[in-house]
Design an enzyme around this catalytic site. Structure first.
Site, PDB file in Angstrom:
ATOM      1  N   GLU A  92      93.775  55.300  34.294  1.00  0.00           N
ATOM      2  CA  GLU A  92      95.043  55.817  34.795  1.00  0.00           C
ATOM      3  C   GLU A  92      95.696  54.862  35.770  1.00  0.00           C
ATOM      4  O   GLU A  92      95.033  54.093  36.457  1.00  0.00           O
ATOM      5  CB  GLU A  92      94.795  57.153  35.498  1.00  0.00           C
ATOM      6  CG  GLU A  92      94.605  58.261  34.502  1.00  0.00           C
ATOM      7  CD  GLU A  92      93.865  59.461  35.057  1.00  0.00           C
ATOM      8  OE1 GLU A  92      94.125  60.568  34.588  1.00  0.00           O
ATOM      9  OE2 GLU A  92      93.023  59.274  35.944  1.00  0.00           O
ATOM     10  N   CYS A 107     100.084  52.110  41.809  1.00  0.00           N
ATOM     11  CA  CYS A 107      98.662  52.198  42.160  1.00  0.00           C
ATOM     12  C   CYS A 107      97.874  51.867  40.897  1.00  0.00           C
ATOM     13  O   CYS A 107      97.871  52.640  39.940  1.00  0.00           O
ATOM     14  CB  CYS A 107      98.403  53.625  42.639  1.00  0.00           C
ATOM     15  SG  CYS A 107      96.691  53.988  42.950  1.00  0.00           S
ATOM     16  N   CYS A 114      83.640  53.979  37.878  1.00  0.00           N
ATOM     17  CA  CYS A 114      83.261  53.283  39.106  1.00  0.00           C
ATOM     18  C   CYS A 114      81.769  53.493  39.342  1.00  0.00           C
ATOM     19  O   CYS A 114      81.232  54.535  39.014  1.00  0.00           O
ATOM     20  CB  CYS A 114      84.051  53.847  40.295  1.00  0.00           C
ATOM     21  SG  CYS A 114      83.713  52.997  41.850  1.00  0.00           S
ATOM     22  N   CYS A 118      80.908  57.622  45.361  1.00  0.00           N
ATOM     23  CA  CYS A 118      81.290  58.358  46.581  1.00  0.00           C
ATOM     24  C   CYS A 118      81.363  59.850  46.243  1.00  0.00           C
ATOM     25  O   CYS A 118      81.905  60.230  45.201  1.00  0.00           O
ATOM     26  CB  CYS A 118      82.627  57.861  47.114  1.00  0.00           C
ATOM     27  SG  CYS A 118      82.642  56.084  47.412  1.00  0.00           S
ATOM     28  N   CYS A 121      84.846  61.747  45.389  1.00  0.00           N
ATOM     29  CA  CYS A 121      85.803  61.105  44.477  1.00  0.00           C
ATOM     30  C   CYS A 121      85.531  61.464  43.019  1.00  0.00           C
ATOM     31  O   CYS A 121      84.376  61.469  42.582  1.00  0.00           O
ATOM     32  CB  CYS A 121      85.725  59.591  44.669  1.00  0.00           C
ATOM     33  SG  CYS A 121      86.762  58.657  43.543  1.00  0.00           S
ATOM     34  N   HIS A 216      86.018  56.417  56.173  1.00  0.00           N
ATOM     35  CA  HIS A 216      85.657  57.835  55.958  1.00  0.00           C
ATOM     36  C   HIS A 216      84.529  58.409  56.800  1.00  0.00           C
ATOM     37  O   HIS A 216      84.348  59.618  56.857  1.00  0.00           O
ATOM     38  CB  HIS A 216      85.341  58.110  54.480  1.00  0.00           C
ATOM     39  CG  HIS A 216      86.377  57.603  53.521  1.00  0.00           C
ATOM     40  ND1 HIS A 216      87.714  57.503  53.842  1.00  0.00           N
ATOM     41  CD2 HIS A 216      86.278  57.155  52.246  1.00  0.00           C
ATOM     42  CE1 HIS A 216      88.385  57.014  52.807  1.00  0.00           C
ATOM     43  NE2 HIS A 216      87.534  56.789  51.831  1.00  0.00           N
ATOM     44  N   CYS A 334      95.075  60.724  45.480  1.00  0.00           N
ATOM     45  CA  CYS A 334      93.899  59.895  45.759  1.00  0.00           C
ATOM     46  C   CYS A 334      92.625  60.613  45.368  1.00  0.00           C
ATOM     47  O   CYS A 334      92.412  61.758  45.735  1.00  0.00           O
ATOM     48  CB  CYS A 334      93.782  59.609  47.248  1.00  0.00           C
ATOM     49  SG  CYS A 334      95.099  58.637  47.882  1.00  0.00           S
TER      50      CYS A 334
HETATM   51  N1  SAH Z   1      87.516  52.113  45.118  1.00  0.00           N
HETATM   52  C1  SAH Z   1      88.452  51.762  46.111  1.00  0.00           C
HETATM   53  C2  SAH Z   1      89.878  52.013  45.704  1.00  0.00           C
HETATM   54  C3  SAH Z   1      90.193  53.300  44.952  1.00  0.00           C
HETATM   55  S1  SAH Z   1      90.090  54.815  45.791  1.00  0.00           S
HETATM   56  C4  SAH Z   1      88.136  52.447  47.405  1.00  0.00           C
HETATM   57  O1  SAH Z   1      87.319  53.355  47.410  1.00  0.00           O
HETATM   58  O2  SAH Z   1      88.696  52.055  48.416  1.00  0.00           O
HETATM   59  C5  SAH Z   1      91.589  54.967  46.716  1.00  0.00           C
HETATM   60  C6  SAH Z   1      91.442  55.827  47.971  1.00  0.00           C
HETATM   61  O3  SAH Z   1      91.313  57.236  47.661  1.00  0.00           O
HETATM   62  C7  SAH Z   1      90.194  55.478  48.757  1.00  0.00           C
HETATM   63  O4  SAH Z   1      90.455  55.385  50.138  1.00  0.00           O
HETATM   64  C8  SAH Z   1      89.308  56.636  48.449  1.00  0.00           C
HETATM   65  O5  SAH Z   1      88.303  56.755  49.383  1.00  0.00           O
HETATM   66  C9  SAH Z   1      90.272  57.781  48.439  1.00  0.00           C
HETATM   67  N2  SAH Z   1      89.756  59.018  47.843  1.00  0.00           N
HETATM   68  C10 SAH Z   1      88.779  59.139  46.928  1.00  0.00           C
HETATM   69  N3  SAH Z   1      88.542  60.454  46.660  1.00  0.00           N
HETATM   70  C11 SAH Z   1      89.407  61.171  47.415  1.00  0.00           C
HETATM   71  C12 SAH Z   1      89.670  62.567  47.577  1.00  0.00           C
HETATM   72  N4  SAH Z   1      89.003  63.486  46.886  1.00  0.00           N
HETATM   73  N5  SAH Z   1      90.625  62.941  48.451  1.00  0.00           N
HETATM   74  C13 SAH Z   1      91.341  61.995  49.136  1.00  0.00           C
HETATM   75  N6  SAH Z   1      91.147  60.685  49.023  1.00  0.00           N
HETATM   76  C14 SAH Z   1      90.188  60.252  48.178  1.00  0.00           C
HETATM   77 FE1  SF4 Z   2      84.726  54.282  43.504  1.00  0.00          FE
HETATM   78 FE2  SF4 Z   2      86.012  56.525  44.165  1.00  0.00          FE
HETATM   79 FE3  SF4 Z   2      84.258  55.436  45.867  1.00  0.00          FE
HETATM   80 FE4  SF4 Z   2      86.602  54.205  45.421  1.00  0.00          FE
HETATM   81  S1  SF4 Z   2      86.319  56.206  46.365  1.00  0.00           S
HETATM   82  S2  SF4 Z   2      84.562  53.267  45.492  1.00  0.00           S
HETATM   83  S3  SF4 Z   2      86.922  54.701  43.246  1.00  0.00           S
HETATM   84  S4  SF4 Z   2      83.781  56.292  43.827  1.00  0.00           S
END
Ligand code: SAH
Ligand code: SF4
Length: 343
Positions: A92, A107, A114, A118, A121, A216, A334
């Site tokens: 996406e 974006c 990935c 995390c 996510c 975070h 996000c």
């Molecule tokens: N992998 C990279 C870039 C993609 S994620 C990273 O983690 O930085 C883009 C942003 O969305 C990151 O700051 C990530 O931590 C945040 N994100 C992921 N899951 C989320 C959620 N459920 N609610 C809000 N932000 C989230």
């Molecule tokens: Fe991967 Fe999501 Fe963590 Fe970014 S926030 S590193 S996309 S698992």
């Protein structure tokens, strides 16, 4: 015979190809400008290229090897595209318009899935499929420009994937975005969960983008409980790498901080955050947690806790913003990008 995909080529490579088939260099200039400046989606649009040559191009080349599979438009104007790549896999990409700003931000995704896992996510939940190639990253921008007729001004690597886990391709994509699409490197942001050696490598690149860090957690314990990467590269080594990046580039780093209700949105966390960031040139971007499926019991923060957190951070003199939630009704916010077909 497989067609040559022209978005894979730098200007020099296109020049060489055009020359190798016995055409003059100005043809290469024309084609390059149609693809990268004039949003052409087919050779037939290239009206100043003679017809026989357009026929040759149609037979032997293609502009893209990927296409828009689905488009969803949010009530707030955010557009989410599901892009299908040549092997049938999809990722996406999200176009964000802000009514009150001239900027148009894209974006982009850097991987399909990935590996980082995390807990908050959606992207990692389907596992990791593969890295995206440089032209597959930049095609996300071109395809959305073609679809909307608008010129993208800013690019953020905040879609699916961990860009620093695909750094070689991301570096080449930065070049294509900067040189071919003419977007200033200052308007490109790469967001990472914190792969320390790759942050150092990026600081030594010829094109150095703005860096955003998914922090975070304010200490090892909290961060480790939500981000497995903390086990490998802990918060202390991450902070050292950020200071090095910022002193090398003289740029301000963006600290991304998801506020998860009652988990990391307390006054103690705000104080700890101020303390670990005190020697770092940075802006802080607070992201209210967006619910995803299998949410591990995470909650959105209360509005009053969020505003208090912001207020406390502001006392440290840093610039603090709360990220506007975009496209949540189409799962484009996000952390919600999961590459699902029917999201
Ligand atoms: N992998 C990279 C870039 C993609 S994620 C990273 O983690 O930085 C883009 C942003 O969305 C990151 O700051 C990530 O931590 C945040 N994100 C992921 N899951 C989320 C959620 N459920 N609610 C809000 N932000 C989230
Ligand atoms: Fe991967 Fe999501 Fe963590 Fe970014 S926030 S590193 S996309 S698992």
């Amino acid at each position: 015979m497989e067609k040559l995909t022209l978005t894979k080529l730098s200007k020099e490579e296109l020049d060489n190809y055009i020359e190798s088939i016995g055409e003059k260099k100005f043809r290469s200039n024309q084609i390059f400008s149609w693809i990268w400046a004039k949003n052409a989606s087919s050779f037939d649009e290239m009206t100043d290229v003679k017809k026989e040559f357009r026929e040759f191009l149609n037979e032997n080349c293609q502009i893209f090897d990927c296409k828009i599979h689905t488009r969803q438009i949010s009530r707030d104007g955010t557009v989410k595209y599901l892009i299908e790549f040549s092997d049938g896999l999809m990722a996406e990409t999200v176009l964000m318009r802000f009514d009150n700003r001239a900027n148009l931000s894209m974006c982009v995704s850097s991987q399909i899935g990935c590996k980082m896992g995390c807990k908050f996510c959606a992207t990692g939940k389907n596992g990791f499929k593969r890295n995206l190639l440089p032209h597959e990253i930049v095609s996300q921008i071109l395809l959305s420009q073609i679809d909307t007729g608008l010129k993208i001004t800013n690019v953020v690597f905040m879609g699916q994937g961990e860009p620093l886990d695909n750094l070689d391709n991301v570096k080449k994509a930065l070049e294509l975005i900067n040189k071919n699409l003419q977007i200033s490197i200052r308007r490109i942001t790469v967001s990472t969960s914190g792969i320390v050696p790759k942050i150092k490598e990026l600081a030594n690149n010829s094109l150095i983008p703005t860096l955003a860090i998914s922090l975070h957690g304010t200490n090892h314990k909290i961060r480790e409980s939500i981000m497995p990467i903390e086990k490998k590269y802990d918060i202390n080594s991450l902070m050292d790498a950020l200071k090095e990046y910022s002193s090398k580039t003289k740029d301000r780093i963006t600290i991304e901080y998801i506020l998860i209700g009652k988990l990391n949105d307390t006054a103690e966390c705000a104080k700890e955050l101020i303390s670990i960031l005190k020697d770092l040139k940075c802006n802080i971007n607070l992201i209210p947690y967006n619910p995803v499926r299998d949410d591990n019991g995470f909650k959105k923060p209360d509005k009053k806790d969020m505003l208090k957190f912001k207020y406390l951070l502001e006392q440290s003199g840093k610039k603090v913003t709360i990220r506007l939630e975009r496209g949540a009704d189409i799962d484009a916010a996000c952390g919600q990008l999961a590459g699902k077909i029917n999201s």
